[in-house]
Scaffold this motif. Structure first.
Motif, short mmCIF file in Angstrom:
data_model
loop_
_atom_site.label_atom_id
_atom_site.label_comp_id
_atom_site.label_asym_id
_atom_site.label_seq_id
_atom_site.Cartn_x
_atom_site.Cartn_y
_atom_site.Cartn_z
N VAL A 100 22.65 -21.20 -12.07
CA VAL A 100 23.44 -20.80 -10.83
C VAL A 100 24.46 -19.55 -11.03
N PHE A 101 25.25 -19.66 -12.43
CA PHE A 101 26.28 -18.67 -12.71
C PHE A 101 25.75 -17.39 -13.09
N ALA A 102 24.50 -17.26 -13.35
CA ALA A 102 23.95 -16.07 -13.92
C ALA A 102 23.81 -14.67 -13.09
N PHE A 103 24.31 -13.68 -13.52
CA PHE A 103 24.20 -12.40 -12.66
C PHE A 103 24.01 -11.43 -13.54
N THR A 104 23.25 -10.34 -13.14
CA THR A 104 23.22 -9.20 -13.87
C THR A 104 22.97 -8.29 -12.66
N PRO A 105 23.50 -7.25 -12.26
CA PRO A 105 23.17 -6.34 -10.97
C PRO A 105 21.93 -6.14 -10.89
N PRO A 106 21.29 -6.01 -9.90
CA PRO A 106 19.93 -5.76 -9.86
C PRO A 106 19.74 -4.15 -9.67
N GLU A 107 18.57 -3.77 -9.79
CA GLU A 107 18.18 -2.34 -9.64
C GLU A 107 18.50 -1.95 -8.48
N GLY A 108 19.17 -0.52 -8.28
CA GLY A 108 19.64 0.01 -7.07
C GLY A 108 21.02 -0.46 -6.33
N THR A 109 21.61 -1.04 -7.39
CA THR A 109 23.04 -1.40 -6.84
C THR A 109 24.02 -0.67 -7.24
N ASP A 110 24.96 -0.15 -6.55
CA ASP A 110 26.27 0.42 -6.97
C ASP A 110 26.92 -0.41 -7.28
N ALA A 142 0.76 -1.21 0.06
CA ALA A 142 -0.12 -0.06 0.02
C ALA A 142 0.89 1.23 -0.07
N LEU A 143 1.82 1.17 0.60
CA LEU A 143 2.67 2.53 0.86
C LEU A 143 3.96 2.85 0.15
N PHE A 144 4.71 1.76 -0.75
CA PHE A 144 5.75 1.81 -1.54
C PHE A 144 5.52 1.15 -2.63
N PRO A 145 6.29 1.49 -3.83
CA PRO A 145 6.41 0.86 -5.03
C PRO A 145 6.62 -0.60 -4.82
N ILE A 146 6.13 -1.55 -5.49
CA ILE A 146 6.59 -3.01 -5.35
C ILE A 146 6.96 -3.29 -6.73
N GLY A 147 8.01 -4.48 -6.82
CA GLY A 147 8.65 -4.73 -8.07
C GLY A 147 9.03 -6.06 -7.90
N PRO A 148 9.97 -6.67 -9.03
CA PRO A 148 10.75 -7.88 -8.76
C PRO A 148 11.42 -8.02 -7.50
N VAL A 149 11.72 -8.90 -6.92
CA VAL A 149 12.31 -9.19 -5.47
C VAL A 149 13.78 -9.50 -5.67
N THR A 150 14.35 -8.72 -5.37
CA THR A 150 16.24 -8.70 -5.50
C THR A 150 16.65 -9.56 -4.21
N LEU A 151 17.01 -11.07 -4.65
CA LEU A 151 17.53 -11.90 -3.63
C LEU A 151 18.89 -11.51 -3.10
N LEU A 152 19.29 -12.17 -1.95
CA LEU A 152 20.61 -11.91 -1.41
C LEU A 152 21.65 -12.28 -2.18
N SER A 153 21.58 -13.06 -3.47
CA SER A 153 22.45 -13.27 -4.21
C SER A 153 22.57 -12.37 -5.49
#
Lengths: 315, 403
Positions: free
Chosen positions: B280-290, A183-194
């Motif tokens: 497993v080896f695929a990587f493109t920097p996600p949005e908002g990354t330096d 409701a409050l923020f834009p949402i989009g594809p989720v960036t995982l830790l990897s």
């Protein structure tokens, strides 16, 4: 306890024997197979109907809803605070906090991280610690035992109800967090830790898996609470003791001097749910956590059963 | 369930499962791994055969989990790390963050996943609630840090011609070999002969042996044990576990002299030799990354030839001498860093914090401050030099007073 029967006076003695006798007969009957009563066709059916009534009681209580409401407040407060105060600098505060402004779906995960150390154990402590001791203090325990239900069965049903509350509490935090973030923020594809991105649908699926992970994490604590609850007739005592056990376990887990103890602490994998946010997801901690919690359920379940079947129910 | 008012002995009986099951669990946890270890018996090999076996390993695809543990006897630095991390996140000093990373790498335990196929590799360090990744492929490497949301792209310059370079180098090596063989009047030794020589040389300072077979990451493994004969070093034993089937190193640990537990160990906890999925080896920097781009300079063939020409005529001697001196040799070697090199890392605003941290983890000794661990000692002298080695503090002090 049995030696104290004589000191309890006539009333205590009377209630004790009247409470225990039906329990005896019900156990004998169930051991012989299905009883004569049509209302209780099988053991499993008996457990299910007892569980249904237990869940109804639990989720009708105002206290249960107050606790779920308090848990729902955590993601709401986080989301509103960030909405008003703006983005937090990267690396400060709980993990994922700095991602919320980019993707509102992270509110739920951030709220789970905030809730795990204290708030969730506290509410679990109230429900699990109250399970037997609460009935005893209300004087309703003996009526539950008069009804054709064995003590073990009552214990199992009480435990399953506590487990259901674990799931409800965790889902409350994750679902409310996701909704308020949406409701409050834009949402989009989720960036995982990897550093890989997954679609919103898979992201939500992963958040649900996190809820499942956290629910499993809390099952060991519920078993401890159930055991503590059989020790006393003062529910506040077992509730507080359960919450304290959770806090103490986390403190012990933070002391490097006690490293030999760490694999045995039920809090050990509590914060490892983030393994589900990796690509590919790492399931090791989920499996290790499940085995550890199962060990706690077996040990403290047996302790609770041993305590409860040998206990003189006086109220 | 039944008669609660039974006698005390019946009551005691009901507690039996509650007591017996925890004991059974504890026994199971302790005994089962011991039995698994006892059962391993691989065909006997000499140290030389084992080294050859490991060198001949042709495994190119694997995926597994690595665990790194260290018991260096350093104080817990998490509190200090917090102090350090706070100012550095403001963007002021990256040196503080770098030092912080380095310390956490040495002093804390890590779990990482490793994926390798023929041309790609990935290291995935599993931190709590965070992750660091290295994705390496033929076209370059990505280094990603989830908590900082930063990615570094390490690439070779687009005009780098690695194949030509490799050919040129190979030609050089062949020519050098031919020259050497002409000078010696005999063929150069085979790899096997060189291994013999290396073992013989190693034998002077080190006792190389094959230890007991064990199970590592669910595989039967040989153990190669190196024991320094040098009485001056703090290193007591280096142990390497080698997969008994295909010669892949599965674990390595360093034990300090007199200690029973390794001071530092890296080991696979599970490993598989099938090729991991390509995703497993695929990587493109996600949005908002330096994203930081970093190009590694690679010399062209012409540059290489020019360097060689300069080297032959001795024209390249105006390079500054490396500010690193090594005292002694073998296990008890002491490395000396000149002031310029030693002070290179912490600069700017982070310098004060770094030195505060140094004060906290070191102890004052005559002529400087000493960072002491079970395996390595580091001496920071008052005149800015740094001495480090796997030797006692006295040896470091002796090396420092040589000049």
């Amino acid at each position: 306890m049995s030696s104290s029967e004589g000191e309890r006076g006539p009333e205590g003695l009377e209630t004790s024997s009247s409470a225990t006798r039906p329990a005896v007969s019900s156990a004998t009957r169930s051991a012989d197979g299905p009883g004569p009563q049509a209302a209780r066709p099988s053991k499993l059916g008996g457990i299910l109907s007892l569980l249904a009534s237990e869940l109804r009681t639990l989720f009708r209580r105002r206290r249960t809803w107050a606790m779920l409401g308090a848990l729902a407040l955590i993601p709401i407060l986080i989301a509103v605070a960030i909405r008003i105060a703006g983005d937090s600098p990267s690396g400060r505060g709980p993990a994922f906090l700095d991602r919320i402004t980019q993707n509102g779906l992270f509110v739920g995960v951030t709220a789970i991280i905030v809730a795990i150390p204290l708030f969730l154990p506290l509410t679990i402590g109230v429900v699990a610690g109250d399970s037997i001791a609460g009935e005893a203090s209300h004087g309703t325990l003996r009526y539950l035992l008069i009804a054709p239900a064995g003590r073990i069965r009552l214990l199992v049903v009480k435990y399953l109800a506590a487990a259901a509350f674990c799931a409800a509490a965790t889902l409350t935090v994750v679902v409310v967090g996701t909704l308020i973030g949406w409701a409050l923020f834009p949402i989009g594809p989720v960036t995982l830790l990897s550093g890989t991105e997954v679609s919103v649908g898979e992201g939500l699926l992963r958040f649900l898996m996190i809820a499942a992970y956290v629910t499993v994490s809390l099952l060991g604590l519920s078993a401890i609470g159930l055991f503590l609850s059989t020790l006393t007739t003062v529910p506040v005592g077992s509730m507080a003791a359960t919450a304290i056990v959770a806090v103490v376990a986390q403190i012990l887990g933070a002391l490097p001097q006690l490293e030999w103890l760490h694999p045995w602490l039920f809090t050990r994998y509590w914060l490892d749910f983030a393994d589900l946010l990796r690509e590919p997801p790492v399931w090791d901690s989920f499996a290790d956590n499940a085995v550890l919690q199962a060990g706690y359920i077996v040990v403290f379940g047996l302790l609770a059963a041993a305590r409860f079947v040998t206990k003189d129910v006086l109220s | 369930m039944s008669v609660p008012s039974a006698g005390p002995s019946r009551k005691a009986v009901r507690w039996i499962p509650a007591v017996a099951v925890p004991i059974a669990i504890a026994v199971g946890v302790v005994v089962v791994p011991m039995q698994a270890n006892a059962a391993v018996d691989l065909p006997d090999l000499t140290p030389k055969q084992l080294l050859e076996f490991a060198a001949a390993s042709d495994v190119t695809t694997l995926s597994g989990t690595i665990e790194q543990t260290s018991e260096l006897g350093l104080p817990d630095l998490s509190a200090l790390k917090g102090d350090l991390a706070a100012p550095s996140t403001g963007g002021a000093g990256s040196a503080g963050a770098g030092l912080d990373d380095l310390l956490s790498l040495i002093t804390t335990d890590h779990t990482a996943k490793v994926y390798v196929d023929g041309s790609n590799a990935r290291l995935q360090v599993l931190d709590r609630l965070a992750e660091r990744d290295v994705y390496a492929s033929a076209s370059g490497a990505w280094i990603y840090d989830s908590s900082a949301q930063a990615a570094t792209h390490v690439v070779l310059p687009p005009d780098a011609d690695l194949d030509a370079l490799a050919t040129a180098m190979q030609g050089e090596a062949d020519a050098a070999k031919a020259r050497l063989e002409a000078e010696l009047g005999a063929a150069l030794p085979t790899p096997e002969a060189m291994l013999d020589q290396a073992l013989a040389r190693l034998g002077d300072s080190t006792d190389v042996s094959v230890g007991t077979d064990s199970r590592v990451a669910g595989r039967d493994a040989y153990e190669l044990v190196l024991e320094p004969g040098d009485p001056d070093t703090l290193v007591g034993e280096v142990s390497i576990a080698i997969d008994g089937e295909n010669g892949v190193p599965l674990a390595a640990s360093v034990t300090a002299r007199g200690a029973s537990e390794p001071a530092f160990s890296v080991a696979f906890t599970d490993i598989g030799y099938t090729a991991p999925d390509a995703s497993v080896f695929a990587f493109t920097p996600p949005e908002g990354t330096d994203v930081t781009e970093q190009v590694i300079p690679v010399p062209t063939v012409a540059e290489l030839e020019q360097w060689q020409a300069e080297g032959a005529t001795g024209a390249a001697t105006d390079h500054p001498a490396p500010p690193v001196t090594v005292h002694g040799e073998g296990w008890s070697a002491v490395v000396e860093l000149e002031p310029a090199a030693a002070q290179g890392a912490p600069t700017g605003g982070a310098g004060a914090e770094a030195s505060a941290m140094l004060d906290a983890i070191t102890q004052p000794v005559a002529g400087g401050r000493l960072l002491s661990t079970s395996l390595v000692n580091v001496l920071f002298t008052d005149d800015g030099r740094v001495f480090a080695g796997a030797v006692s503090a006295d040896r470091l002090a002796a090396a420092a007073s040589e000049r």
